[in-house]
Design a protein around this motif. Structure first.
Motif, PDB file in Angstrom:
ATOM      1  N   LEU A 170      19.115  15.661  -5.310  1.00  0.00           N
ATOM      2  CA  LEU A 170      19.370  16.967  -4.687  1.00  0.00           C
ATOM      3  C   LEU A 170      20.414  16.877  -3.576  1.00  0.00           C
ATOM      4  N   ASP A 171      20.256  15.896  -2.681  1.00  0.00           N
ATOM      5  CA  ASP A 171      21.227  15.740  -1.590  1.00  0.00           C
ATOM      6  C   ASP A 171      22.572  15.255  -2.118  1.00  0.00           C
ATOM      7  N   THR A 217      24.295  18.454  -3.454  1.00  0.00           N
ATOM      8  CA  THR A 217      24.657  19.429  -2.404  1.00  0.00           C
ATOM      9  C   THR A 217      25.626  18.831  -1.383  1.00  0.00           C
ATOM     10  N   THR A 252      17.068  22.618  -1.264  1.00  0.00           N
ATOM     11  CA  THR A 252      18.456  22.952  -1.614  1.00  0.00           C
ATOM     12  C   THR A 252      18.850  24.382  -1.253  1.00  0.00           C
TER      13      THR A 252
END
Ligand SMILES: NC(=O)c1ccc[n+]([C@@H]2O[C@H](COP(=O)([O-])OP(=O)(O)OC[C@H]3O[C@@H](n4cnc5c(N)ncnc54)[C@H](O)[C@@H]3O)[C@@H](O)[C@H]2O)c1
Length: 340
Positions: A17-18, A21, A47
């Motif tokens: 996820l990081d 993003t 997110t």
């Protein structure tokens, strides 16, 4: 801007996820998909993806949002059901290793990749590290003379390996879920593919796993270079790093990766001490961001990524030949697992 649907946002998917993003100008989430509501809610919170773009299946998502790519982070037995429809829809796919859990599913996925205008890349984070490039350069340049053989020893105490427990129930968890990293790494380090493999794998009744958790293999790499592999994912003692301990034995010295250092030792008449520090070795997870960068660059430049399915088949061939060798006790060629 690449609009991504990530399928599988719990487990290892949460680490993506990081990574996604972190590239706001290049990639964005079109939606998040998971069968587990708790994982979906946590990922949405992390997110900022709104609830109306969170789904329980890829089919449902494709009916509601537009997207350019799928990031597949579900267990290997589920890969085909995610990757093939995405490719058939003309989307790009970045999938976690291994391509699939079985030879048949792998073949169908690779074939779907061939037929699709979308790009199919396998995220093999191990090889996307500066130290891997340097190791390969030193070997290719014969810096320590001709390469004799290489050893990769991996030991880790993965007694609780993941929350969902699929690895505890599957066949060959070591080879399919972990050694595939090391097989791809061996190819990247040596700049050579494997021709054949012999060895055995085993399990013990207190391991907690149904399938084999340890293996001892000898690959014949191109140019008749042996690669000796030892893996154990439920070792009770001191672990190696995630990469394993790796050593190339050459004519005039050795090149050793023992996390966190890459070290070169030149042959002397006296037993050797220390060695020359070539460079620091990056933490394995760093490779995830590098693999994602390669995916974005390959799409932007309309080229095949380094770990395109066509290349990764050579690593999968090492995996399937190793499984066959361990199950039959015979030496097995990788050739029949290629050319899907
Ligand atoms: N590169 C690495 O270092 C690394 C590390 C761990 C896992 N992996 C890979 O990541 C993949 C996933 O492994 P994991 O450990 O995260 O598994 P996991 O079981 O822990 O998590 C998988 C997630 O996918 C979801 N899921 C399962 N089936 C689904 C479906 N049909 N549709 C939508 N969501 C579904 C689950 O609910 C869960 O949230 C595997 O391919 C594994 O090999 C890679």
């Amino acid at each position: 801007m690449l609009r991504i649907l990530q399928v599988g946002v719990g487990g290892y998917g949460s680490t993506w996820l990081d990574t996604v993003t972190a590239r706001p100008g290049q990639a964005t989430y079109a939606g998040l998909i998971d069968v587990d509501d708790r994982a979906l809610t946590a990922a949405a919170t992390q997110t900022g993806v709104p609830a109306e773009r969170c789904f329980h299946s890829l089919a449902e998502a494709l009916g509601h949002v537009e997207a350019d790519a799928v990031l597949c982070v579900v267990p290997p037995a589920v890969h085909e059901s995610v990757i093939v429809p995405a490719l058939e829809a003309g989307m790009h796919v970045l999938t976690e290793k291994p391509i699939a859990h079985s030879l048949e599913a792998t073949r169908r996925i690779v074939e779907a990749g061939r037929a699709s205008p979308g790009l199919l890349m396998i995220s093999q984070k191990g090889r996307y590290h500066p130290w891997v490039r340097r190791f390969r350069e030193l070997i290719a340049a014969n810096e320590l003379g001709r390469l004799n053989h290489v050893t990769l020893h991996y030991r880790y105490g993965l007694f609780q390996w993941g929350a969902s427990g699929f690895r505890h129930r599957m066949d060959d968890p070591l080879l399919v879920e972990m050694s595939i990293h090391h097989f791809d790494l061996l190819r990247a380090l040596l700049g050579r593919n494997a021709l054949s493999v012999a060895g055995r794998s085993w399990n013990w009744d207190w391991s907690g796993f149904a399938g084999d958790v340890a293996a001892s293999l000898v690959f014949a790499m191109e140019d008749e270079v042996p690669a000796v592999y030892e893996g154990n994912c439920v070792s009770a003692g001191e672990p190696t790093s995630w990469y394993g301990d790796i050593r190339a034995e050459c004519e005039r010295g050795t090149l050793t990766m023992r996390y966190p250092r890459l070290i070169m030792q030149r042959r002397r008449d006296e037993p050797m001490q220390g060695g020359e520090h070539v460079m620091d070795v990056t933490e394995p997870q760093v490779g995830q961001a590098a693999a994602f960068a390669e995916f974005l660059a390959a799409i932007a430049e309309r080229r095949a990524p380094e770990t395109a399915a066509a290349d990764n088949q050579h690593s999968m061939a090492m995996l399937f030949a190793a499984v066959e060798a361990c199950h039959t006790g015979a030496s097995c060629s990788t050739e029949r697992y290629l050319g899907v």
